[in-house]
Design an enzyme around this catalytic site. Structure first.
Site, PDB file in Angstrom:
ATOM      1  N   HIS A   1       0.899  -1.591   0.062  1.00 10.68           N
ATOM      2  CA  HIS A   1      -0.185   0.007  -0.343  1.00 10.68           C
ATOM      3  C   HIS A   1       0.427   1.091   0.009  1.00 10.68           C
ATOM      4  O   HIS A   1       1.356   1.671   0.976  1.00 10.68           O
ATOM      5  CB  HIS A   1      -0.427   0.057   1.289  1.00 10.68           C
ATOM      6  CG  HIS A   1      -1.947  -1.511   0.908  1.00 10.68           C
ATOM      7  ND1 HIS A   1      -1.431  -2.602   1.344  1.00 10.68           N
ATOM      8  CD2 HIS A   1      -3.810  -0.793   0.633  1.00 10.68           C
ATOM      9  CE1 HIS A   1      -2.897  -3.391   1.391  1.00 10.68           C
ATOM     10  NE2 HIS A   1      -3.846  -1.891   1.100  1.00 10.68           N
TER      11      HIS A   1
ATOM     12  N   TRP B   1      -4.654   5.468  -0.291  1.00  8.48           N
ATOM     13  CA  TRP B   1      -6.471   5.327  -0.188  1.00  8.48           C
ATOM     14  C   TRP B   1      -7.092   7.444  -0.965  1.00  8.48           C
ATOM     15  O   TRP B   1      -7.709   7.615  -0.839  1.00  8.48           O
ATOM     16  CB  TRP B   1      -6.898   5.737   1.101  1.00  8.48           C
ATOM     17  CG  TRP B   1      -7.065   3.692   1.827  1.00  8.48           C
ATOM     18  CD1 TRP B   1      -7.756   3.000   1.127  1.00  8.48           C
ATOM     19  CD2 TRP B   1      -5.969   3.846   2.208  1.00  8.48           C
ATOM     20  NE1 TRP B   1      -7.309   1.577   1.701  1.00  8.48           N
ATOM     21  CE2 TRP B   1      -6.002   1.918   2.516  1.00  8.48           C
ATOM     22  CE3 TRP B   1      -4.247   3.740   2.682  1.00  8.48           C
ATOM     23  CZ2 TRP B   1      -5.212   1.018   3.065  1.00  8.48           C
ATOM     24  CZ3 TRP B   1      -4.175   2.523   3.360  1.00  8.48           C
ATOM     25  CH2 TRP B   1      -4.057   1.085   3.557  1.00  8.48           C
TER      26      TRP B   1
ATOM     27  N   GLU C   1      -7.173  -4.678  -5.811  1.00  7.45           N
ATOM     28  CA  GLU C   1      -8.453  -4.587  -5.663  1.00  7.45           C
ATOM     29  C   GLU C   1      -8.747  -2.635  -6.923  1.00  7.45           C
ATOM     30  O   GLU C   1      -8.610  -2.391  -6.240  1.00  7.45           O
ATOM     31  CB  GLU C   1      -8.457  -4.203  -4.564  1.00  7.45           C
ATOM     32  CG  GLU C   1      -8.362  -5.245  -3.715  1.00  7.45           C
ATOM     33  CD  GLU C   1      -8.706  -4.568  -2.131  1.00  7.45           C
ATOM     34  OE1 GLU C   1      -8.836  -3.659  -1.816  1.00  7.45           O
ATOM     35  OE2 GLU C   1      -8.823  -5.720  -0.916  1.00  7.45           O
TER      36      GLU C   1
ATOM     37  N   GLU D   1      -7.151 -12.208  -0.710  1.00  4.23           N
ATOM     38  CA  GLU D   1      -7.235 -11.570   0.542  1.00  4.23           C
ATOM     39  C   GLU D   1      -9.060 -11.643   0.999  1.00  4.23           C
ATOM     40  O   GLU D   1     -10.068 -11.680   0.143  1.00  4.23           O
ATOM     41  CB  GLU D   1      -7.641 -10.010   0.335  1.00  4.23           C
ATOM     42  CG  GLU D   1      -6.478  -9.639   0.963  1.00  4.23           C
ATOM     43  CD  GLU D   1      -6.516  -7.555   0.859  1.00  4.23           C
ATOM     44  OE1 GLU D   1      -6.932  -7.726   1.699  1.00  4.23           O
ATOM     45  OE2 GLU D   1      -5.558  -7.494   0.423  1.00  4.23           O
TER      46      GLU D   1
END
Length: 368
Positions: free
Chosen positions: A123, A134, A186, A289
């Site tokens: 991330h 994010w 994702e 996941e």
């Protein structure tokens, strides 16, 4: 007898097919090749269980040598161990989950010595805004780090720091430890700066291809298996819309959390898409996941997850972490006296699932 002979031939055909399979990196190390081939074979027979940060911390504890929430419930460690490298790009000493990178390296080595499998997610911070992974405030992030972009040089320093960490993953005799690397995951959602609404399919593919090329050609990293991991999808076209190519992807994966009654159907849809594609493209398939609110569904392991995935050829399923301090989610794995502990033991004892004791005997890093 005829039926048994046919089944035997099919089993041997699977082994032969797996033994001829090769990772996409033409310079992959021997151990990486062996791991890939053995994963290819194992996915037709068993399902390995994985847990994020399993050795690092768990429910109410952190950094206690030898501890594992999973082991304290079923008496065995997972077969697959997930690790997070967010903040390695900043040169920090510890990850965004407050785990020191030198400790992660030691645990990865320990897992390899046991014969388990290591998988890495990343991330990484937004190189355009400086925000977190994010931070979706700009649609320029991916474009800015591609060759010619204003943040390209900064992004290369991110990859340099990642490569330094990966270079350190080797045994005392200098053998590199294979890991499954799952970047920019994702992306079919839009909650990360590399997500669907933040960049074009062309830009996303270019990001993937530059990353793989840089690690292999500029940094001489050849002990990775590359995992392409979407969030939930409904069609093959949706899954492949941003697929960077068979020549640089080894593992086809999907992430899918249980957020309601549609979960089993969504899981079966994703598993069908991914396992069919993996079979046709000669890839490993996995569920990279997942997780659920286990206090609300204490029989989730057997009645929901296992029941849905049993018919599919998936190499492993990994549930996310059990945070040791306050987080925006609870534990995704079992822990001592957790509401789901009894059901998890049933999940562990099912002939389909594989944990550390069994995977150690399989010698995944050796040629069969």
């Amino acid at each position: 007898m005829k039926l048994l002979s046919i089944l035997s031939l099919l089993f041997l055909a699977n082994i032969t097919w797996a033994q001829k399979s090769m990772p996409t990196d033409s310079k992959a190390t021997t151990e990486t090749i062996n791991l890939y081939r053995n994963l290819m074979q194992l996915q037709h027979e068993k399902l390995m269980f994985g847990h994020q940060d399993d050795l690092a911390y768990g429910h109410t504890w952190v950094f206690e040598e030898g501890r594992s929430d999973v082991k304290e419930v079923c008496g065995d460690y997972p077969a697959v161990y997930g690790w997070e490298l967010g903040h390695i790009e900043l040169g920090d000493a510890y990850s965004l989950d407050s785990v020191y990178f030198d400790k992660i390296q030691k645990w990865i080595k320990k897992v390899y010595d046991r014969g388990g499998v290591n998988t890495i997610s990343w991330h990484l911070r937004n190189p355009y805004t400086g925000g977190t992974a994010w931070d979706t405030s700009s649609k320029q992030a991916v474009k800015s780090i591609l060759p010619g972009g204003e943040k390209h040089e900064l992004f290369c320093t991110y990859l340099d720091r990642l490569a330094t960490f990966l270079e350190g993953l080797k045994t005392e005799d200098g053998t590199y430890i294979p890991v499954l690397f799952r970047p920019y995951h994702e992306h079919t959602g839009s909650w990360f700066w590399w997500g669907k609404n933040l960049c074009t399919p062309v830009e996303y593919k270019a990001l993937w291809r530059f990353t793989v090329g840089y690690l292999q050609n500029e940094k001489n990293i050849h002990h990775l298996l590359y995992s392409y991991s979407t969030d939930r999808v409904k069609t093959v076209d949706e899954y492949l819309e941003r697929y960077p190519g068979d020549d640089i992807v080894d593992i086809l994966a999907f992430d899918l959390y249980d957020r309601g009654p549609d979960y089993p159907e969504a899981l079966r849809t994703c598993a069908t898409i991914v396992t069919d594609l993996a079979k046709n493209r000669n890839k490993v398939a996995t569920m990279s996941e997942t997780g659920a609110s286990l206090s609300e569904n204490p029989e989730w392991w057997t009645k929901t997850l296992l029941e849905a995935v049993k018919p599919f050829d998936l190499s492993y399923v990994l549930v996310w972490r059990n945070p040791w301090k306050r987080a925006d989610h609870g534990a995704f794995g079992p822990y001592k006296n957790s509401p789901d502990a009894t059901d998890f033991v049933k999940f562990y004892n099912d002939p389909k699932t594989v944990f550390q004791k069994e995977v150690s005997k399989l010698n995944l890093y050796k040629s069969k």
